[in-house]
Design a protein around this motif. Structure first.
Motif, PDB file in Angstrom:
ATOM      1  N   GLY A 165      21.525  45.033  33.091  1.00 48.47           N
ATOM      2  CA  GLY A 165      23.067  45.238  32.315  1.00 48.47           C
ATOM      3  C   GLY A 165      23.892  45.844  33.270  1.00 48.47           C
ATOM      4  O   GLY A 165      25.218  46.110  33.340  1.00 48.47           O
ATOM      5  N   ARG A 166      23.289  47.214  33.655  1.00 48.05           N
ATOM      6  CA  ARG A 166      24.011  48.187  34.491  1.00 48.05           C
ATOM      7  C   ARG A 166      24.463  47.609  35.814  1.00 48.05           C
ATOM      8  O   ARG A 166      25.705  47.776  36.174  1.00 48.05           O
ATOM      9  N   GLU A 167      23.850  46.513  36.483  1.00 47.59           N
ATOM     10  CA  GLU A 167      24.120  46.144  37.452  1.00 47.59           C
ATOM     11  C   GLU A 167      25.145  45.066  37.178  1.00 47.59           C
ATOM     12  O   GLU A 167      26.205  44.926  37.962  1.00 47.59           O
ATOM     13  N   LEU A 168      25.097  44.244  36.174  1.00 48.04           N
ATOM     14  CA  LEU A 168      26.313  43.345  36.131  1.00 48.04           C
ATOM     15  C   LEU A 168      27.714  44.241  35.390  1.00 48.04           C
ATOM     16  O   LEU A 168      28.603  43.798  35.780  1.00 48.04           O
ATOM     17  N   GLY A 169      27.529  45.434  34.791  1.00 49.74           N
ATOM     18  CA  GLY A 169      28.540  46.020  34.532  1.00 49.74           C
ATOM     19  C   GLY A 169      29.494  46.719  35.727  1.00 49.74           C
ATOM     20  O   GLY A 169      30.540  46.724  35.891  1.00 49.74           O
ATOM     21  N   ASP A 170      28.436  47.274  36.791  1.00 52.08           N
ATOM     22  CA  ASP A 170      29.030  47.983  37.867  1.00 52.08           C
ATOM     23  C   ASP A 170      29.434  46.840  38.715  1.00 52.08           C
ATOM     24  O   ASP A 170      30.354  47.312  39.535  1.00 52.08           O
ATOM     25  N   HIS A 171      29.089  45.925  39.193  1.00 49.61           N
ATOM     26  CA  HIS A 171      29.302  44.787  40.135  1.00 49.61           C
ATOM     27  C   HIS A 171      29.984  43.639  39.754  1.00 49.61           C
ATOM     28  O   HIS A 171      30.556  42.776  40.633  1.00 49.61           O
ATOM     29  N   LEU A 172      30.096  43.532  38.246  1.00 52.94           N
ATOM     30  CA  LEU A 172      30.853  42.419  37.856  1.00 52.94           C
ATOM     31  C   LEU A 172      31.899  42.530  36.719  1.00 52.94           C
ATOM     32  O   LEU A 172      32.914  42.286  36.824  1.00 52.94           O
ATOM     33  N   ALA A 173      31.274  43.014  35.591  1.00 46.75           N
ATOM     34  CA  ALA A 173      32.155  42.994  34.325  1.00 46.75           C
ATOM     35  C   ALA A 173      33.325  44.148  34.729  1.00 46.75           C
ATOM     36  O   ALA A 173      34.594  43.946  34.450  1.00 46.75           O
ATOM     37  N   ILE A 178      39.045  44.938  35.392  1.00 45.96           N
ATOM     38  CA  ILE A 178      40.451  45.428  36.182  1.00 45.96           C
ATOM     39  C   ILE A 178      41.176  44.284  36.854  1.00 45.96           C
ATOM     40  O   ILE A 178      42.413  44.468  36.574  1.00 45.96           O
ATOM     41  N   MET A 179      40.665  43.527  37.294  1.00 45.25           N
ATOM     42  CA  MET A 179      41.539  42.364  37.803  1.00 45.25           C
ATOM     43  C   MET A 179      42.152  41.523  36.812  1.00 45.25           C
ATOM     44  O   MET A 179      43.438  41.239  36.999  1.00 45.25           O
ATOM     45  N   LEU A 180      41.605  41.370  35.727  1.00 45.67           N
ATOM     46  CA  LEU A 180      42.288  40.779  34.364  1.00 45.67           C
ATOM     47  C   LEU A 180      43.430  41.354  34.065  1.00 45.67           C
ATOM     48  O   LEU A 180      44.318  40.920  33.747  1.00 45.67           O
ATOM     49  N   VAL A 181      43.291  42.806  34.138  1.00 50.64           N
ATOM     50  CA  VAL A 181      44.210  43.558  33.582  1.00 50.64           C
ATOM     51  C   VAL A 181      45.510  43.236  34.219  1.00 50.64           C
ATOM     52  O   VAL A 181      46.701  43.234  34.074  1.00 50.64           O
ATOM     53  N   PHE A 182      45.366  43.309  35.561  1.00 51.16           N
ATOM     54  CA  PHE A 182      46.463  43.540  36.649  1.00 51.16           C
ATOM     55  C   PHE A 182      46.933  42.031  36.740  1.00 51.16           C
ATOM     56  O   PHE A 182      48.009  41.891  36.859  1.00 51.16           O
ATOM     57  N   VAL A 183      46.055  41.069  36.662  1.00 52.35           N
ATOM     58  CA  VAL A 183      46.597  39.504  36.761  1.00 52.35           C
ATOM     59  C   VAL A 183      47.311  39.494  35.434  1.00 52.35           C
ATOM     60  O   VAL A 183      48.662  38.744  35.370  1.00 52.35           O
ATOM     61  N   LEU A 184      46.613  39.705  33.908  1.00 52.63           N
ATOM     62  CA  LEU A 184      47.544  39.328  33.016  1.00 52.63           C
ATOM     63  C   LEU A 184      48.785  40.215  32.822  1.00 52.63           C
ATOM     64  O   LEU A 184      49.823  39.802  32.266  1.00 52.63           O
ATOM     65  N   GLY A 185      48.797  41.522  33.045  1.00 56.71           N
ATOM     66  CA  GLY A 185      50.102  42.282  33.250  1.00 56.71           C
ATOM     67  C   GLY A 185      50.974  41.760  34.240  1.00 56.71           C
ATOM     68  O   GLY A 185      52.188  41.727  33.917  1.00 56.71           O
ATOM     69  N   GLY A 186      50.662  41.418  35.417  1.00 54.92           N
ATOM     70  CA  GLY A 186      51.813  40.705  36.254  1.00 54.92           C
ATOM     71  C   GLY A 186      52.188  39.447  35.787  1.00 54.92           C
ATOM     72  O   GLY A 186      53.442  39.256  35.803  1.00 54.92           O
ATOM     73  N   ILE A 187      51.260  38.479  35.043  1.00 53.98           N
ATOM     74  CA  ILE A 187      51.814  37.348  34.712  1.00 53.98           C
ATOM     75  C   ILE A 187      52.815  37.629  33.520  1.00 53.98           C
ATOM     76  O   ILE A 187      54.037  37.082  33.517  1.00 53.98           O
ATOM     77  N   LEU A 188      52.430  38.174  32.656  1.00 56.96           N
ATOM     78  CA  LEU A 188      53.189  38.647  31.377  1.00 56.96           C
ATOM     79  C   LEU A 188      54.714  39.249  31.887  1.00 56.96           C
ATOM     80  O   LEU A 188      55.637  38.982  31.264  1.00 56.96           O
TER      81      LEU A 188
END
Length: 451
Positions: A165-173, A178-188
């Motif tokens: 869980g820690r590995e998935l959180g640190d290296h994936l989630a 963060i990328m989703l927030v920037f992509v979503l904010g940029g598109i909106l």
């Protein structure tokens, strides 16, 4: 301010929800792939467990004047005491043990105490889940090198899953979030900026006057797909105006064709000396007036606001009263004018004159003789025509008497209503029976036009 459509989601909301949905789906798939990759790679999983456990255990290490000391950190109580499943040993490179809960079985699985260990090592003690693992890692604690060793023989506290869980959180989630927030904010933000011309067009469409051919939707700066819709609306407005123009020509032609034979019939009746001929002349006059009213009503359907200009209501009303005064006196009635502070309005002069004249004629035709009529301009954008008869002039079938003979009163009031609608105003009526009847033209103010 354009009226908002309620109950429908915005474009930004639709796009945003779909992006979030697809992003969550992509994250779920990627988590499943990464989790499967780690889960079935026992050596990699063993190394991750050693790194995670030793890094958590070394947090309880401190170095004082008397050398290094140790206390098991919170959350690592499984290494406090000897429970036969989780073992740890913290020592210096020289072999001095700072802390240990190892028993004889633990010592067999860790490196010999006299061996100078590598910075990181791990080995599987048992394959399959839950895995059994032993290993260690060296750390620099306040300038002193400390080697932390662990052995997990039975992982009943699910250390393996915590590590995953820690590995998935640190290296994936976290990176994907963060990328989703920037992509979503940029598109909106892009959608909002792209829709600004559309919102401006909606505001323009809300205030477009179909009777003014010069008013269209501004399509500059719109996305191509929306600009096509705006151009189609502009073409529709042109067709509407063309239809109004055609109707205006048609009603003018009808008026010419009908008035000519009526005038010829009246001329012939003038040569007949008979009382019934005079009665027919009166009916013919009423019919001629009725046709004129119908023609005026038809012309109103094709009228537009492109010819509007500033009008002094007081001057216009005074001129109408002067024109109709002889006709009013011929009917044994009286008429007066009062300027009560009338305002200046934007409108079509001849149409407003027609409205005031219709109200005066209506008062003459539907009141007994010797009626006092008063035309008041003002206060503000208003013109009222009142009389002292106090009668409610309303026909059950506008434009016709109950015996079927044409009557201009109903159609006359309808013409006045249409004229006021064209000027964004209203025709208001108030009656004090037996005392006073008032018909008032109330024009729209600037605030009303904006609303």
């Amino acid at each position: 301010m354009p009226k908002r459509v309620r109950g429908l989601p915005s474009l930004a909301r639709i796009i945003g929800s779909r992006i979030v949905g697809f992003a969550l789906l992509a994250m779920t798939v990627q988590v499943a792939v990464v989790l499967a990759d780690y889960y079935f790679d026992d050596p990699k999983l063993a190394s991750l467990m050693i790194e995670g456990e030793t890094a958590a255990l070394v947090k309880g290490m401190s170095v004082g004047p008397n050398g290094p000391t140790y206390a098991v950190p919170r959350g690592m109580k499984r290494y406090q005491g000897s429970n036969g499943d989780y073992f740890t040993r913290l020592r210096t490179p020289e072999g001095r043990v700072v802390f240990s809960n190892c028993d004889a079985s633990c010592a067999l699985r860790l490196l010999p105490q006299e061996v100078n260990p590598p910075d990181l090592w791990s080995r599987l003690l048992r394959r399959g889940k839950p895995i059994a693992v032993a290993g260690g890692q060296s750390f620099d604690v306040h300038g002193a090198k400390i080697f932390v060793e662990v052995a997990v023989l039975d992982d009943h506290e699910r250390v393996m899953w915590h590590v995953l869980g820690r590995e998935l959180g640190d290296h994936l989630a976290v990176p994907m979030s963060i990328m989703l927030v920037f992509v979503l904010g940029g598109i909106l933000l892009s959608v909002k900026l792209a829709l600004r011309p559309v919102e401006r067009a909606a505001s323009q469409a809300e205030h477009i006057d179909p009777l003014d051919p010069s008013q269209t939707i501004e399509i500059a700066g719109m996305p191509r797909e929306v600009a096509n819709l705006g151009a189609a609306v502009n073409r529709m407005l042109v067709r509407i105006n063309a239809l109004m123009q055609a109707q205006r020509v048609y009603t003018t032609a009808i008026a010419h064709e009908i008035r000519t034979p009526l005038a010829m019939v009246k001329l012939e009746l003038g040569n007949i000396e008979h009382p019934r001929a005079r009665k027919i002349e009166q009916d013919l006059d009423a019919l001629t007036h009725f046709v004129a009213q119908i023609t005026d009503l038809g012309r109103l359907e094709g009228a537009d606001r492109s010819t509007f200009r500033s009008i002094d209501l007081a001057a216009l009303s005074r001129a109408v009263v002067s024109d109709v005064a002889p006709w009013v006196y011929d009917h044994k009635d009286t008429i007066a004018f009062e300027d009560a502070g009338a305002a200046t309005v934007e409108g079509h002069p001849s149409l407003i004159e027609n409205a005031v004249r219709n109200l005066i004629e209506n008062a003459i035709r539907h009141t007994p003789g010797r009626t006092a009529i008063e035309v008041t301009a003002g206060p503000g954008p208003r013109v009222s025509v009142s009389d002292d008869a106090g009668l409610l002039r309303q026909e059950p079938d506008p434009g016709m008497h109950c015996d079927g003979v044409p009557d201009p009163s109903g159609i006359g009031l309808e013409i006045v209503r249409r004229i006021m609608k064209l000027h964004r105003g209203t025709l208001e009526m108030s009656v004090e029976r037996g005392s006073r009847t008032t018909m008032e033209l109330a024009f729209a103010t600037d605030t009303d036009r904006e609303g």
